[in-house]
Design an enzyme around this catalytic site. Structure first.
Site, short mmCIF file in Angstrom:
data_model
loop_
_atom_site.label_atom_id
_atom_site.label_comp_id
_atom_site.label_asym_id
_atom_site.label_seq_id
_atom_site.Cartn_x
_atom_site.Cartn_y
_atom_site.Cartn_z
N GLY A 148 2.52 -1.28 8.66
CA GLY A 148 2.45 0.12 8.21
C GLY A 148 3.10 0.28 6.87
O GLY A 148 3.38 -0.70 6.18
N ASN A 149 3.32 1.52 6.45
CA ASN A 149 4.02 1.78 5.20
C ASN A 149 4.84 3.06 5.33
O ASN A 149 4.81 3.72 6.37
CB ASN A 149 3.03 1.85 4.03
CG ASN A 149 2.01 2.96 4.21
OD1 ASN A 149 2.36 4.13 4.22
ND2 ASN A 149 0.75 2.57 4.41
#
Ligand code: C5P
Length: 411
Positions: free
Chosen positions: A214-215
């Site tokens: 993810g980020n």
């Protein structure tokens, strides 16, 4: 006709070398048809003489809350007369006092009493702007949403050094005043009947049933665009990755996890010939890669190292850009990058061309992720770039929507 015509602007000047530019702001406001009520702090008067402002505006300069010749309360009276209050320049000290809600001089007391929009154009040495105390005050003001900042911009400051802290140019400040006045007079319902699709947040790409790639995107920028688009009259579909944000009123929300799911949701919302939407704003931070083979069972931590093969995700925006034949729907992308301003702009320019979009909003990662404010530049398909400016995510949302409305012929 300028939104300033017939309006009263309280122009407060505080003590920075940029104070001389307040004279030009006063002149431009008057040229646009406004009446200007000048206020100066004690330190402002060390930089510019009150006579100059009085001469330009034709009004006595208010400097002292305790002026015995004034009957009534000066701050209440000025705030009641002003359609908008503008602080040019705004020092670090003034931002601190505004963030705390102090009323220890005429300028801060008048701002606390404001009945309309308040704008402030910060000007200070880059180390002062970058100081954690100033950062905190700017965040606090953004969270309160009552004082909108115009600038600062990057450039040469009084000391001869370069950096973030130079005051926005007078013409830019006056444009912001006009924008604030227009927003307050309801002409911003310029998206009635328009359908806008907005994506927001990160995507999560499964590695196994418990882990993902993810980020750090919070989704706040996309949610602000969706909320402001509804306020301006649009019907909005918000396609959100995994975020912890409440759905703004009046919005159709579609929750997705992965880039593949987001692409399906975007395709469905846009329709086969892209005819279901007038604009698409891709504010989502779509993961560029996913695990090539997500495991059905939890991966064990047996070895000393683990290699996960990654496969490239489809570029959702570029795919829509490639399918578009005419000018509709308006396509907007984001370019979140690391590096200095010139590099961020260069990447953004390349993205406009590669994804075949109308414009890209460029921002630097360290100034955007998780913050209430954002510093962005607009890079359009014509190649021109509007310089970096700082604002709350709501302000930036409004600027983006203004550009969209203009391209849709309603702005
Ligand atoms: O190429 P880059 O990821 O920097 O481009 C960012 C822009 O492209 C954003 O508007 C983002 O939402 C969009 N994007 C996309 N699909 C991807 C990656 C990015 O639509 N796979």
């Amino acid at each position: 006709m300028s939104a300033l015509a017939g309006k009263t602007v309280a122009l407060a000047v505080t003590g920075s070398i940029a104070a001389y530019k307040a004279v030009e702001v006063a002149r431009l406001c008057i040229k646009a048809g406004a009446k200007v009520l000048p206020l100066m702090t004690a330190s402002a008067q060390r930089f510019v003489g009150p006579l100059t402002l009085a001469g330009i505006t034709g009004e006595a300069v208010a400097t002292d809350m305790w002026d015995p010749s004034f009957s009534g309360e000066m701050h209440v009276s000025i705030a009641a007369r002003a359609d908008v209050i503008v602080i040019v320049p705004a020092t670090a000290d003034l931002l601190a006092r505004l963030a705390q809600g102090r009323a220890d001089d005429l300028v801060t007391a008048t701002v606390l009493c404001a009945r309309g929009p308040v704008l402030a154009a910060p000007a200070m040495h880059p180390r002062m702007w970058g100081h954690p105390a100033t950062r905190k005050n700017v965040e606090e003001l953004a969270a309160q949403g009552r004082v909108k900042l115009v600038g600062p911009v990057e450039g040469v400051v009084a000391s001869g050094e370069s950096g973030m802290g130079r005051m926005a140019e007078p013409a830019v400040i006056v444009e912001a005043i006009e924008g604030a006045l227009r927003a307050g007079t309801g002409t911003s319902r310029d998206l009635v009947g328009r359908r806008i699709v907005v994506t927001a947040g990160p995507t999560h790409e499964a590695i196994d049933p418990v882990r993902y790639l993810g980020n750090r995107s919070s989704g706040r920028m996309g949610f602000a665009i969706a909320a402001r688009a509804v306020a301006r009259g649009a019907s909005v579909t918000l396609i959100a990755g995994p975020v912890g944000l409440a759905t703004p009123d009046g919005i159709t929300r579609v929750d997705v996890e992965s880039a593949a799911e987001m692409q399906r949701a975007v395709d469905e919302a846009m329709g086969r010939d892209l005819g279901n939407a007038d604009a698409l704003v891709m504010a989502a931070a779509v993961a560029d890669f996913r695990a090539a083979h997500a495991s059905d069972t939890k991966i064990k931590k047996d070895g000393e190292a683990l290699a996960i093969a990654l496969a490239k995700n489809p570029d959702i925006l570029a795919a829509i850009g490639a399918r578009r034949t005419g000018k509709r729907p308006v396509l907007v992308g984001f370019a979140l990058e690391t590096g200095d301003d010139a590099l961020v702009l260069a990447y953004a320019k390349a993205k406009v061309a590669a994804k075949k979009v109308d414009f890209v909003i460029a921002n630097a990662a360290h100034e955007s992720l998780g913050h209430a404010t954002n510093r962005v530049a607009f890079v359009s398909s014509g190649g021109e770039a509007m310089p970096f400016a700082t604002g709350t995510k709501e302000d930036i949302a409004d600027r983006i929507l203004g550009e969209i409305a203009e391209r849709l012929g309603t702005g």
